[in-house]
Design an enzyme around this catalytic site. Structure first.
Site, mmCIF file in Angstrom:
data_model
loop_
_atom_site.group_PDB
_atom_site.id
_atom_site.type_symbol
_atom_site.label_atom_id
_atom_site.label_comp_id
_atom_site.label_asym_id
_atom_site.label_seq_id
_atom_site.Cartn_x
_atom_site.Cartn_y
_atom_site.Cartn_z
ATOM 1 N N HIS A 207 0.802 -1.229 0.000
ATOM 2 C CA HIS A 207 0.000 0.000 0.000
ATOM 3 C C HIS A 207 0.829 1.271 0.000
ATOM 4 C CE1 HIS A 207 1.075 -0.028 4.264
ATOM 5 N NE2 HIS A 207 0.751 1.240 4.284
HETATM 6 C C1 UD1 Z 1 -1.366 6.245 5.697
HETATM 7 C C2 UD1 Z 1 0.028 6.661 6.162
HETATM 8 C C3 UD1 Z 1 0.992 5.494 6.015
HETATM 9 C C4 UD1 Z 1 0.460 4.259 6.724
HETATM 10 C C5 UD1 Z 1 -0.966 3.952 6.265
HETATM 11 C C6 UD1 Z 1 -1.518 2.844 7.123
HETATM 12 C C7 UD1 Z 1 0.628 9.026 5.837
HETATM 13 C C8 UD1 Z 1 1.437 9.978 5.028
HETATM 14 N N1 UD1 Z 1 0.543 7.777 5.372
HETATM 15 O O1 UD1 Z 1 -1.270 5.928 4.314
HETATM 16 O O2 UD1 Z 1 2.230 5.830 6.584
HETATM 17 O O3 UD1 Z 1 1.284 3.175 6.401
HETATM 18 O O4 UD1 Z 1 -1.790 5.113 6.443
HETATM 19 O O5 UD1 Z 1 -2.493 2.124 6.474
HETATM 20 O O6 UD1 Z 1 0.093 9.409 6.853
HETATM 21 N N2 UD1 Z 1 -8.761 5.787 1.879
HETATM 22 C C9 UD1 Z 1 -9.992 5.184 1.988
HETATM 23 N N3 UD1 Z 1 -10.481 4.954 3.244
HETATM 24 C C10 UD1 Z 1 -9.821 5.310 4.357
HETATM 25 C C11 UD1 Z 1 -8.580 5.939 4.230
HETATM 26 C C12 UD1 Z 1 -8.061 6.170 2.985
HETATM 27 O O7 UD1 Z 1 -10.627 4.845 1.022
HETATM 28 O O8 UD1 Z 1 -10.335 5.064 5.447
HETATM 29 C C13 UD1 Z 1 -8.177 5.988 0.538
HETATM 30 C C14 UD1 Z 1 -8.414 7.384 -0.031
HETATM 31 O O9 UD1 Z 1 -8.587 7.268 -1.411
HETATM 32 C C15 UD1 Z 1 -7.097 8.085 0.240
HETATM 33 C C16 UD1 Z 1 -6.078 6.956 0.158
HETATM 34 O O10 UD1 Z 1 -6.765 5.801 0.634
HETATM 35 O O11 UD1 Z 1 -6.830 9.111 -0.669
HETATM 36 C C17 UD1 Z 1 -4.831 7.189 0.968
HETATM 37 O O12 UD1 Z 1 -5.154 7.467 2.330
HETATM 38 P P1 UD1 Z 1 -4.126 8.305 3.258
HETATM 39 O O13 UD1 Z 1 -4.649 8.364 4.651
HETATM 40 O O14 UD1 Z 1 -3.764 9.597 2.615
HETATM 41 O O15 UD1 Z 1 -2.799 7.473 3.232
HETATM 42 P P2 UD1 Z 1 -2.550 5.920 3.388
HETATM 43 O O16 UD1 Z 1 -2.082 5.398 2.079
HETATM 44 O O17 UD1 Z 1 -3.711 5.273 4.048
HETATM 45 N N1 UDP Z 2 -3.619 -5.230 9.150
HETATM 46 C C1 UDP Z 2 -4.917 -5.696 9.328
HETATM 47 N N2 UDP Z 2 -5.650 -6.073 8.232
HETATM 48 C C2 UDP Z 2 -5.141 -6.038 6.964
HETATM 49 C C3 UDP Z 2 -3.806 -5.563 6.793
HETATM 50 C C4 UDP Z 2 -3.077 -5.159 7.910
HETATM 51 O O1 UDP Z 2 -5.406 -5.765 10.459
HETATM 52 O O2 UDP Z 2 -5.838 -6.398 6.027
HETATM 53 C C5 UDP Z 2 -2.860 -4.767 10.335
HETATM 54 C C6 UDP Z 2 -1.578 -5.508 10.584
HETATM 55 O O3 UDP Z 2 -1.789 -6.601 11.457
HETATM 56 C C7 UDP Z 2 -0.695 -4.437 11.226
HETATM 57 C C8 UDP Z 2 -1.221 -3.146 10.678
HETATM 58 O O4 UDP Z 2 -2.473 -3.433 10.079
HETATM 59 O O5 UDP Z 2 -0.882 -4.396 12.623
HETATM 60 C C9 UDP Z 2 -0.280 -2.558 9.652
HETATM 61 O O6 UDP Z 2 -0.880 -1.435 9.103
HETATM 62 P P1 UDP Z 2 -0.478 -0.851 7.698
HETATM 63 O O7 UDP Z 2 0.226 -1.874 6.903
HETATM 64 O O8 UDP Z 2 -1.698 -0.246 7.134
HETATM 65 O O9 UDP Z 2 0.482 0.355 8.082
HETATM 66 P P2 UDP Z 2 2.050 0.474 8.357
HETATM 67 O O10 UDP Z 2 2.410 -0.455 9.457
HETATM 68 O O11 UDP Z 2 2.747 0.184 7.074
HETATM 69 O O12 UDP Z 2 2.223 1.903 8.716
#
Ligand code: UD1
Ligand code: UDP
Length: 377
Positions: A207
């Site tokens: 992601h």
């Molecule tokens: C964010 C964090 C990343 C973390 C990840 C965990 C930042 C810069 N990035 O990335 O470090 O690893 O969360 O999962 O803070 N969206 C949805 N539903 C949601 C949230 C997001 O559909 O509930 C979609 C939207 O299209 C959005 C995109 O995901 O534009 C990205 O969401 P965003 O919160 O900007 O960053 P993540 O990729 O989730």
């Molecule tokens: N996770 C989850 N369901 C999923 C994928 C990840 O519960 O389908 C959990 C996973 O166990 C871990 C956390 O989400 O605890 C990791 O989050 P993510 O990869 O979104 O963010 P990052 O750690 O890269 O910031």
């Protein structure tokens, strides 16, 4: 009067990794105020984790949602400041490296609230990553730096941060896994739902912006994982994060047959797959840690990691993102025994963190939440 602990969180990993600290406050009778920024809002990235980790709903949800980095962080900052002015907490906890983490740290710092950074000192040394900029800024704004390992503490010292701000606590992800993995094993039916046999499948999460926001790179990652899976004779399950789902649609990218896409999973189902997979492919930070804790070999789909401890103990191969690199990484990790020692501590990080910030609270019974508060308390 008992000190109040405020928490800023906004994304899936922050909820998971702050849950043990919030729960530890409850155990000690420390009043908490949980500020959800709303960065993650889809049920599958948000509410489900509050339920499974036995957390009350947040005290407030700022509902900021998705947006550009500046807009998202700025709107959070305004909302968090209002909350801090009204609650006047003694300590503000933030976790990790997201935009919510950064907004919390800046808001607290501007108001002279003590900011405690959980999971301090991680560095990928890749400033292209938004997370790397966030973690550096947060560490330098915080009063309390809760480093998960000795290596991360040393890195903070090298950046000139004073010793008396830094404590090695272990990573709260161990606490979260320890609290949930038995329940996951007892209650999750995900293996039978997906028709999987333990030890005979791979799990993929991808992601990160740098992996999925460019069509060629995302296609390479998918091709590489599929080729590795075919070579090893395993199928791969991919719970698709919304960012990646958006990109698959935008790029009109077909996922190879060896990979089955599913919706994001809840924590118990995901832990169950992580602990029974033959191999995990990931670009997630938390997943690199959890596989190391659970004894499952991991192939990281990146060119560097801020969690090098996982590679040092032999749990993780930081393979890269090109198909031949992913295949080589998978060959190297497949079949590894998983008997390495986890570098992330013993599962008592949350208690250590509260000791360190001086949140002793008061002895509390299990039903503290129902207790009436006396005037002046
Ligand atoms: C964010 C964090 C990343 C973390 C990840 C965990 C930042 C810069 N990035 O990335 O470090 O690893 O969360 O999962 O803070 N969206 C949805 N539903 C949601 C949230 C997001 O559909 O509930 C979609 C939207 O299209 C959005 C995109 O995901 O534009 C990205 O969401 P965003 O919160 O900007 O960053 P993540 O990729 O989730
Ligand atoms: N996770 C989850 N369901 C999923 C994928 C990840 O519960 O389908 C959990 C996973 O166990 C871990 C956390 O989400 O605890 C990791 O989050 P993510 O990869 O979104 O963010 P990052 O750690 O890269 O910031």
């Amino acid at each position: 009067m008992t000190a109040t602990a405020a928490f800023v969180l906004g994304t899936r990993p922050e909820i998971i990794k702050l849950a043990p600290v919030i729960t530890a406050c409850d155990r000690r009778g420390v009043p908490t105020h949980v500020i959800h920024t709303g960065q993650h809002y889809s049920e599958s990235l948000d509410e489900v984790f509050f339920e499974q980790l036995d957390l009350d709903p947040p005290d407030v949800n700022l509902g900021v949602g998705s947006g550009s980095h500046g807009r998202q962080t700025g709107e959070m900052l305004i909302g968090i400041e209002e909350q801090l002015l009204s609650v006047e907490p003694d300590v503000l906890f933030v976790q990790g490296d997201t935009n919510s983490t950064l907004a919390g740290a800046i808001a607290g710092s501007k108001l002279d609230v003590e900011v405690a950074h959980v999971e301090a000192g991680l560095r990928s040394f890749d400033r292209e990553m938004p997370e790397e900029r966030n973690r550096v800024l947060v560490d330098h704004a915080a009063e309390h730096l809760h480093a998960p390992t000795e290596e991360t503490a040393t890195r903070l010292c090298h950046e000139g941060l004073p010793d008396d701000r830094i404590t090695v606590t272990g990573n709260t992800v161990v606490d979260a896994v320890r609290l949930s993995d038995e329940r996951a094993a007892a209650t999750s039916t995900v293996l039978s739902e997906f028709g999987l046999t333990a030890g005979e499948f791979g799990l993929l999460t991808a992601h990160r912006a740098e992996n999925v926001d460019g069509r060629d790179r995302f296609a390479d990652v998918l091709r590489g994982v599929a080729a590795a899976a075919e070579e090893l004779g395993i199928e791969v399950v991919y719970p698709v994060h919304p960012r990646a789902a958006d990109r698959l649609a935008e790029f009109d990218l077909a996922v190879p047959e060896a990979i089955t896409t599913v919706e994001p999973l809840d924590f118990f189902d995901f832990l169950r797959l992580e602990s029974t997979a033959a191999l995990v492919f990931t670009d997630s930070g938390g997943v690199q840690e959890e596989t190391c804790i659970l004894g499952t070999p991991c192939v990281t789909l990146r060119y560097g990691t801020e969690r090098p401890e996982t590679a040092f103990v032999g749990a993780n191969c930081v393979a890269g993102c090109r198909p031949r690199e992913i295949r080589a990484g998978a060959r190297r990790m497949y079949g590894k025994a998983g008997d390495w020692d986890s570098p992330f501590g013993d599962g008592d990080a949350a208690e250590r963190i509260l000791d360190c910030v001086g949140l002793d609270g008061e002895p509390a019974g299990p039903d503290r939440r129902e207790r009436t508060v006396e005037p002046g308390e």
